[in-house]
Design a protein around this motif. Structure first.
Motif: not given
Length: 488
Positions: A224-228, A275-277, A282-284, A306-307
């Motif tokens: 679960a989660g916004l990343e995994m 890091k999100g928003a 440049a890093e994104k 958005d990756l």
């Protein structure tokens, strides 16, 4: 039905019998008969050994809290008879779905006979890679699959939930050990796909089973989660892109590609998502460019997402320039984007996919097929002598539609708790590098977070998809790995 759910319906199920909700209940009442048991004697050669064995196809009657019969669950067991070994283990096996029988594991991986081809040319032939030389096998078809049925007047939903299903399977395992005098034997259980969820639930309620080991094929992780969810699928996107030559192979093996992608996913990629928003543009872009080189999708497409790439984003865009999509159960498979719509899960080209390989030795021991029957039905009724008026249900979509997941998501923590409570309990996990449905890194992440002790985990990766045994090239290696686990 969500793509991720319907993809768990296993692709090797070839004899789907149409059945409505009412038809599921058509079974004789337990009140007027005894359980049917059929025992036959056989000989086969497995792992180079000639083995005498008996096959036992048996009903187990399940009851409710008041002792009233509720259903008949049918198991098919193969027990070696020419080797008196007090330490000989027993392995209980079940597949996934929900609503899938043990057909893929039974007739595609470990049973003494395997099914060849499709349609009218189907035959049951010898399986030289069966593990019956080392371990006795008990294949479990949960209620609503195989020949297992609720009794008339009993609502099948009694069994079609995570808890109800796990309780029924655990009961059958315990009763089989007692009825066959095997309570002192080492015992293992193997689940594939949703069967890994069932295995975790059984482990959670089955301390009295005193299991020696659990084997998990195509483990359902679903972090679960916004990343995994995105982090754990990325390595499989990378291996699939590598297979289709959408990225530079640079002399790397599929394992190299997977390992590199795991390292990137758990470091730079997850950091960028966290890091999100606040992630600098440049890093994104740098992360998107790295992802593009790794998974074969355009940088601008990745930035537009958005990756965060879903399975559908990847499957329907990797080969879009060729008018193709990839499979989900197996990312190596393809189908045209404009192909006619098919009923899920048959819309997934990854169902039953196997990479073409040079022809091996001609199959031996082909069994005759009875008139008016397919090879599977004929095997049960003519060879194993199991008499029933039921039709074998390899895949029951009605059960899948009726399934109550009871609001539970990842239950793998139950495996960790069971292993912490039992120092002897060991875990075997097998994964296919191209499994987009249950990605290997998603499974490994789930096991790590579940508290599974690393020193008691055996991990086996294969050049395959969801069902790694679908590829003939994996048969011998998979069987050898399982033998080593159950006979350490």
């Amino acid at each position: 039905m969500r793509a991720s759910l319907r993809a768990l319906l296993m692709g090797a199920c070839l004899t789907l019998a149409p059945m409505g909700a009412g038809a599921v209940l058509a079974a004789p009442s337990a009140a007027v008969r005894a359980p049917v048991v059929a025992t036959t004697q056989h000989v086969g050669t497995f792992n180079g050994q000639k083995v005498a064995y008996k096959a036992i196809v048996a009903e187990t009657f399940l009851t409710d809290g008041a002792g009233a019969p509720t259903g008949s669950l049918v198991t098919t067991a193969y027990v070696r008879t020419d080797a008196k070994d007090a330490a000989r283990p027993v392995l209980f096996l079940f597949n996934g779905g929900p609503g899938a029988s043990t057909t893929p594991l039974h007739f595609g991986a470990f049973g003494p006979k395997k099914r060849t081809e499709d349609g009218p040319n189907q035959r049951m032939v010898d399986n030289p890679d069966s593990i019956l030389d080392a371990v006795d096998l008990v294949f479990i078809d949960p209620i609503g699959t195989g020949y297992s049925r609720p009794f008339p007047g009993v609502d099948g939903k009694t069994f079609w939930s995570r808890s109800g299903d796990a309780a029924a399977v655990k009961t059958v395992m315990a009763q089989w050990l007692k009825a066959n005098g095997r309570e002192a034997s080492p015992r293992y259980m193997l689940g594939q796909s949703y069967g890994t969820t069932r295995a975790a639930l059984v482990a959670g309620i089955g301390a009295d089973l005193k299991l020696d080991g659990v084997l998990l094929f195509a483990l359902v992780g679903n972090p679960a989660g916004l990343e995994m969810p995105y982090v754990t699928t990325l390595p499989t996107f990378a291996t699939t892109a590598w297979y289709h030559r959408k990225v530079d192979r640079a002399g790397r093996s599929v394992q190299d590609v997977h390992d590199e992608a795991v390292e990137f996913a758990r470091t730079a990629y997850v950091t960028a998502l966290i890091k999100g928003a606040s992630l600098p543009e440049a890093e994104k872009r740098a992360v998107a460019e790295k992802m593009s080189a790794m998974i074969g999708l355009p940088t601008e497409f990745i930035l537009a997402k958005d990756l965060r790439l879903s399975r559908e984003d990847f499957m329907f865009n990797l080969l879009k320039d060729q008018g193709l999509r990839t499979g989900q159960l197996d990312g190596r498979a393809t189908a045209r984007l404009d192909a006619p719509a098919r009923r899920p899960p048959y819309d997934d080209p990854g169902m039953g996919f196997a990479e073409p390989r040079p022809a091996g030795p001609a199959p031996t021991g082909a069994l005759p097929v009875g008139k008016g029957m397919n090879a599977l039905e004929s095997y049960f009724k003519d060879t194993l002598k199991f008499r029933t008026g039921e039709t074998y249900n390899s895949l029951n979509l009605d059960v899948n539609a009726a399934w109550d997941h009871q609001g539970m998501a990842d239950v793998n923590g139950l495996l960790g708790k069971a292993m912490q409570a039992s120092p002897k309990l060991r875990l075997f996990w097998a994964a296919g590098y191209y499994d987009v449905t249950t990605p290997p890194y998603g499974a490994r992440y789930a096991l790590d977070q579940a508290g599974v002790p690393g020193e008691r985990l055996t991990a086996a990766y294969f050049d395959g998809g969801h069902s790694v045994f679908t590829d003939p090239g994996n048969h011998a290696a998979l069987s050898a790995a399982v033998r080593k686990f159950v006979r350490p």
